[in-house]
Design an enzyme around this catalytic site. Structure first.
Site, PDB file in Angstrom:
ATOM      1  N   GLU A  40     -18.996  49.040  61.481  1.00 39.05           N
ATOM      2  CA  GLU A  40     -18.197  48.129  60.641  1.00 39.05           C
ATOM      3  C   GLU A  40     -19.057  46.973  60.130  1.00 39.05           C
ATOM      4  O   GLU A  40     -18.900  46.533  58.983  1.00 39.05           O
ATOM      5  CB  GLU A  40     -17.010  47.613  61.465  1.00 39.05           C
ATOM      6  CG  GLU A  40     -16.080  46.637  60.754  1.00 39.05           C
ATOM      7  CD  GLU A  40     -15.153  47.284  59.736  1.00 39.05           C
ATOM      8  OE1 GLU A  40     -15.681  47.865  58.770  1.00 39.05           O
ATOM      9  OE2 GLU A  40     -13.916  47.194  59.904  1.00 39.05           O
TER      10      GLU A  40
ATOM     11  N   THR B 214     -15.871  41.759  49.560  1.00 37.72           N
ATOM     12  CA  THR B 214     -15.536  41.105  50.822  1.00 37.72           C
ATOM     13  C   THR B 214     -16.243  39.759  50.918  1.00 37.72           C
ATOM     14  O   THR B 214     -15.674  38.777  51.398  1.00 37.72           O
ATOM     15  CB  THR B 214     -15.946  41.996  52.015  1.00 37.72           C
ATOM     16  OG1 THR B 214     -15.315  43.266  51.845  1.00 37.72           O
ATOM     17  CG2 THR B 214     -15.477  41.405  53.330  1.00 37.72           C
TER      18      THR B 214
END
Lengths: 307, 307
Positions: free
Chosen positions: A128, A181
């Protein structure tokens, strides 16, 4: 068993008042992956479908988490990974988390489950981190455990499984726009008003209580985000129109899924969740932005073996 | 029934990570009050024992909450209030809340309970505001409902009753020093780091989950306050010594009770709670500050009728 096919689900992180710590798991949306034990040592990504992602394990989310686990075991064989990606990267419903969780879950099944789900999530955090540039588990945890999960802390990793009322459904709209992001992070303030923080934890504690007691009214009143939504909602066109429309047709609440652009909504019962889909669709049909919408029960099992 | 005697309990507000919203109720510490229906209209405070407090109803916490309720009912009689105060004002264990809750609870009993506990708390907020200069209910709610309470919001007032594990005990030390509530408020920053706020709500959500699941280990790990304690602990001599000492003998956690100066600790079982008392006592015995210590079960019933 030398080969396993798994379903790795999409997830919604943050869930309004639970920024950075709460998430839940979707039922019918997710990636398929095949993990295979092979003689050739190492981690080898041999097939990718759906989206254009790197085959080099060290540059691929599923590969990085697989390597983290592979380096922690002592075996004289390797693994092949096939990825059938349905969750679009950058959509805000845990695309990278599904990949990161999938490889390590599958490998663990093939070698007799030496690791528990929290340990597997530790490996997945490494994958991740490749995608989001920071170590977090708010999508990983619900993908791995299912239902609602609260990541109490990252170091040491502690994941709590919060009960999920049985009649709870999610509706999620994915507007086909890109939000980086990094941009979604940069827009957040470093400091927040203490009064707002108090409101946020009052709502968050109330939401946890509402999930425990299946109090849908309380869930409705708790799904408020006074900290992050005022900033990130600016990045999502028609966000407030969608939110107003879904509340009007009976949704319990709505918010930004992860860092967006997807918008999630929770409803009591499938019927309302379908009405929410219609309401979302009506708002975005008037724009020139493409979108798709998922209606799904909360998936209380998380990632699973398919064969 | 024209006269009623009630016990109005002391309470601990904030409870580490639950600043401004969480509280719990003590069992053996509290005030006695007598409420009497009389012909003479109005609210009349006729007797006060224990501490020097004003007899004028408009200047007395119990009187102000009583007046708020009295003005909401249409009766041709009045009420006398006798206050037998055991909770020292300013000690940080809900002295004013006990007074504010006591008068309205007693009056409500005498007139056939037209109001529910949330409505009574609304009246009590007016009395509490006289003492603390702001409307809050984090001591009122546990005094009224018992157990752990979460004040989700003040306007509209919403109080949640959180389950209390059955083997949970509190130990509370009251160092005989004065901290002005205004000073304890003024020392707090208006803004807090987002990262700390996230830690706080992760802990708070985890504490609510831990109380629901009677997970004492999780309660221990959740009783952390990264927002308020760093500031207010400066006002309490030997605060960190006390905290360290109680953790060493097995307490689940400790924190500032309300705005201090009392320090609360929670323990699993009476035996540990008694050890905590010894540990607290050892720290403060070395100082020249007078103190007293209470060990009590969590009171899950709240305020009650004595006769």
């Amino acid at each position: 068993m030398n080969e396993i096919k798994i379903f790795s689900p999409a997830t919604v992180a943050n869930v309004a008042c639970g920024f950075d710590v709460l998430g839940f798991c979707l039922d019918s949306v997710g990636d398929d992956m095949v993990i295979r034990k092979v003689e050739r040592k190492g981690i080898h990504i041999t097939h990718i479908e759906g989206f254009d992602l790197p085959y080099n394990a060290e540059e691929n989310v599923a590969g990085v988490s697989a390597l983290a686990m592979y380096n922690a075991i002592d075996v004289d064989f390797g693994f092949e990974i096939e990825i059938y990606k349905n969750i679009k990267p950058g959509s805000g419903i845990g695309s990278s988390a599904a990949s990161a969780v999938g490889s390590v879950f599958g490998m663990n099944e093939l070698i007799g489950r030496p690791f528990n789900k929290t340990q597997l999530t530790e490996f997945a955090i490494k994958g991740e981190a490749l995608a989001s540039k920071c170590e977090h588990a708010d999508n990983l945890a619900p993908a791995m455990f299912g239902g609602f999960t609260l990541v109490k802390s990252i170091s040491p990793l502690e994941i709590l499984e919060i009960p999920s009322p049985k009649d709870l459904y999610a509706t999620i709209i994915h507007p086909q726009i890109e939000i980086k992001t990094s941009e979604a992070r940069a827009i957040l303030p470093k400091e927040v008003a203490l009064s707002n923080a108090i409101t946020q934890w009052a709502n968050f504690g109330s939401l946890i209580h509402g999930l425990h007691t299946s109090d849908y009214g309380l869930i409705h009143r708790s799904l408020q985000d006074v900290i992050v939504e005022p900033y990130r909602s600016q990045l999502i066109p028609h966000y407030h129109d969608v939110k107003q429309a879904v509340i009007e047709v009976g949704a319990l609440g709505a918010g930004i899924s992860g860092s967006g652009p997807s918008i999630f909504s929770l409803s009591k019962g499938l019927e309302t969740a379908q009405k929410v889909k219609e309401a979302m669709s009506q708002v975005y049909s008037k724009t020139n932005i493409d979108f798709d919408i998922h209606v799904t029960k909360i998936n209380t099992n998380g990632i699973k073996v398919l064969n």
